[in-house]
Design a protein around this motif. Sequence first.
Motif, PDB file in Angstrom:
ATOM      1  N   LYS A  57       0.832  -1.200   0.000  1.00 21.37           N
ATOM      2  CA  LYS A  57       0.000   0.000   0.000  1.00 21.37           C
ATOM      3  C   LYS A  57       0.874   1.261   0.000  1.00 21.37           C
ATOM      4  CE  LYS A  57      -3.746  -2.463   0.330  1.00 21.37           C
ATOM      5  NZ  LYS A  57      -3.120  -3.802   0.222  1.00 21.37           N
ATOM      6  N   PRO A  58       0.308   2.402  -0.407  1.00 26.26           N
ATOM      7  CA  PRO A  58       1.067   3.654  -0.336  1.00 26.26           C
ATOM      8  C   PRO A  58       1.528   3.944   1.090  1.00 26.26           C
ATOM      9  CG  PRO A  58      -0.901   3.949  -1.674  1.00 26.26           C
ATOM     10  CD  PRO A  58      -1.023   2.596  -1.030  1.00 26.26           C
ATOM     11  N   ASP A  59       2.699   4.545   1.199  1.00 26.08           N
ATOM     12  CA  ASP A  59       3.288   4.974   2.481  1.00 26.08           C
ATOM     13  C   ASP A  59       3.736   3.806   3.357  1.00 26.08           C
ATOM     14  OD1 ASP A  59       2.826   7.892   2.137  1.00 26.08           O
ATOM     15  OD2 ASP A  59       0.719   7.298   2.239  1.00 26.08           O
ATOM     16  N   ALA A  60       3.750   2.588   2.828  1.00 29.39           N
ATOM     17  CA  ALA A  60       4.215   1.441   3.603  1.00 29.39           C
ATOM     18  C   ALA A  60       5.730   1.319   3.495  1.00 29.39           C
ATOM     19  CB  ALA A  60       3.540   0.166   3.117  1.00 29.39           C
ATOM     20  N   ASP A  61       6.310   0.497   4.354  1.00 26.72           N
ATOM     21  CA  ASP A  61       7.747   0.236   4.355  1.00 26.72           C
ATOM     22  C   ASP A  61       7.978  -1.105   3.660  1.00 26.72           C
ATOM     23  OD1 ASP A  61      10.378  -0.459   4.917  1.00 26.72           O
ATOM     24  OD2 ASP A  61      10.320   0.274   6.979  1.00 26.72           O
ATOM     25  N   PRO A  62       8.726  -1.137   2.556  1.00 26.94           N
ATOM     26  CA  PRO A  62       8.898  -2.410   1.844  1.00 26.94           C
ATOM     27  C   PRO A  62       9.627  -3.463   2.657  1.00 26.94           C
ATOM     28  CG  PRO A  62      10.418  -0.747   1.007  1.00 26.94           C
ATOM     29  CD  PRO A  62       9.447  -0.034   1.906  1.00 26.94           C
ATOM     30  N   HIS A  63      10.400  -3.043   3.661  1.00 25.98           N
ATOM     31  CA  HIS A  63      11.146  -3.990   4.469  1.00 25.98           C
ATOM     32  C   HIS A  63      10.252  -4.755   5.450  1.00 25.98           C
ATOM     33  CE1 HIS A  63      15.055  -2.508   3.103  1.00 25.98           C
ATOM     34  NE2 HIS A  63      14.567  -1.299   3.217  1.00 25.98           N
ATOM     35  N   SER A  64       9.069  -4.211   5.753  1.00 24.79           N
ATOM     36  CA  SER A  64       8.277  -4.813   6.829  1.00 24.79           C
ATOM     37  C   SER A  64       6.826  -5.121   6.465  1.00 24.79           C
ATOM     38  CB  SER A  64       8.285  -3.887   8.057  1.00 24.79           C
ATOM     39  OG  SER A  64       7.727  -2.621   7.736  1.00 24.79           O
ATOM     40  N   PHE A  65       6.335  -4.722   5.287  1.00 25.83           N
ATOM     41  CA  PHE A  65       4.922  -4.983   5.005  1.00 25.83           C
ATOM     42  C   PHE A  65       4.695  -6.471   4.767  1.00 25.83           C
ATOM     43  CE2 PHE A  65       6.223  -5.238   0.629  1.00 25.83           C
ATOM     44  CZ  PHE A  65       5.200  -5.872  -0.053  1.00 25.83           C
ATOM     45  N   GLY A  66       3.478  -6.919   5.073  1.00 26.79           N
ATOM     46  CA  GLY A  66       3.111  -8.309   4.876  1.00 26.79           C
ATOM     47  C   GLY A  66       1.852  -8.414   4.034  1.00 26.79           C
ATOM     48  N   VAL A  67       1.381  -9.640   3.807  1.00 26.86           N
ATOM     49  CA  VAL A  67       0.210  -9.848   2.962  1.00 26.86           C
ATOM     50  C   VAL A  67      -0.855 -10.639   3.702  1.00 26.86           C
ATOM     51  CG1 VAL A  67       1.511  -9.732   0.813  1.00 26.86           C
ATOM     52  CG2 VAL A  67       1.210 -11.938   1.930  1.00 26.86           C
ATOM     53  N   SER A  68      -2.094 -10.468   3.272  1.00 25.50           N
ATOM     54  CA  SER A  68      -3.216 -11.219   3.823  1.00 25.50           C
ATOM     55  C   SER A  68      -3.280 -12.598   3.177  1.00 25.50           C
ATOM     56  CB  SER A  68      -4.520 -10.470   3.548  1.00 25.50           C
ATOM     57  OG  SER A  68      -4.778 -10.427   2.150  1.00 25.50           O
ATOM     58  N   ALA A  69      -4.163 -13.443   3.696  1.00 24.60           N
ATOM     59  CA  ALA A  69      -4.343 -14.779   3.107  1.00 24.60           C
ATOM     60  C   ALA A  69      -4.832 -14.682   1.665  1.00 24.60           C
ATOM     61  CB  ALA A  69      -5.328 -15.579   3.954  1.00 24.60           C
ATOM     62  N   LYS A  70      -5.720 -13.727   1.405  1.00 28.68           N
ATOM     63  CA  LYS A  70      -6.231 -13.532   0.045  1.00 28.68           C
ATOM     64  C   LYS A  70      -5.115 -13.096  -0.891  1.00 28.68           C
ATOM     65  CE  LYS A  70      -9.689 -10.900  -2.563  1.00 28.68           C
ATOM     66  NZ  LYS A  70     -10.778  -9.876  -2.482  1.00 28.68           N
TER      67      LYS A  70
END
Length: 307
Positions: A57-70
């Motif tokens: 998503k915008p303004d997220a940190d690529p080092h720490s973002f995760g994903v949902s099951a979907k």
Amino acid sequence: MSALIRLLAAVTFVVAAAGCASTGGDEPPRVVVTTNILGDVTKAVVGDAAEVTVLMKPDADPHSFGVSAKEAAAIETADLIVYNGLGLEEGVLRNVETAKRAGVPALAVGEGVNPIRFAATGDETAGQPDPHFWTDPGRMAKAVDLIAEQVVAHAEGIDAAAVRAGAAAYRAKVGELDAWVGQQVATIPSASRRLVTNHHVFGYFAQRYGFEVVGAVIPSGTTLASPSASDLKSLKDAIDRTGVKAIFADSSQPDRLAQVLASEAGVDVKVVPLFSESLSSRSPGAATYLDMVRSNTTAMVSGLTGR
């Protein structure tokens, strides 16, 4: 009569089956992209020729973002995964590797743009490939071609001519951006082309446009690391020695440490926010990759020249 009924039933089944096959064939190819910077570029390249899903998503940190099951399921059923690679997306790499083992084609863009390595950063990233290649528009132009080639190769039924045309048009825009950045940088005196950032993220930019990276508040290639007291002292000494006029802090990260360092340095050092690792929903700023580079360049010129 029974024979006629059986015949009609058989015809109905064949027509229905054909209809289902036709519907499935009408679905556009699906490309899943991990980071929003590469997502923006991929969308510009493929246009309406494929369905592009961007995980970060915008303004997220690529080092720490995760994903949902979907979102994890979308990765595993994609026609192509486009990801940065070089260790950037720590929170998503497991999902990408799982999909690759299952046979999903994947493009690690960073591996194909002649990556540089981190210098002696003082942590585990020292000597490792630097994933932040997008700060160099020249390398991003190469990334455009890589994305187009892999989409054409793996997205069955895609309009290859449209994708190649989209890539050519976008590559021209990146080339214009590169020239513009060079013109802006030329207005900064050579002795002032020194960078201090929140963490090591502008190595490619420095290499392309002739900057010296003096240091970073977090002496690492990832935002997940933390500085020690000795790290801060070393950076303070470097700032004193070089007379750096500004510290550039990532807009998606708190700049508290940069503010503290500026205070401790005992010199007049500004803290200037940059959009270094993520596109942003804030305006004006970094809604697209092209916008981001222009905003950062303008901020750097202003911060280093006092204009």
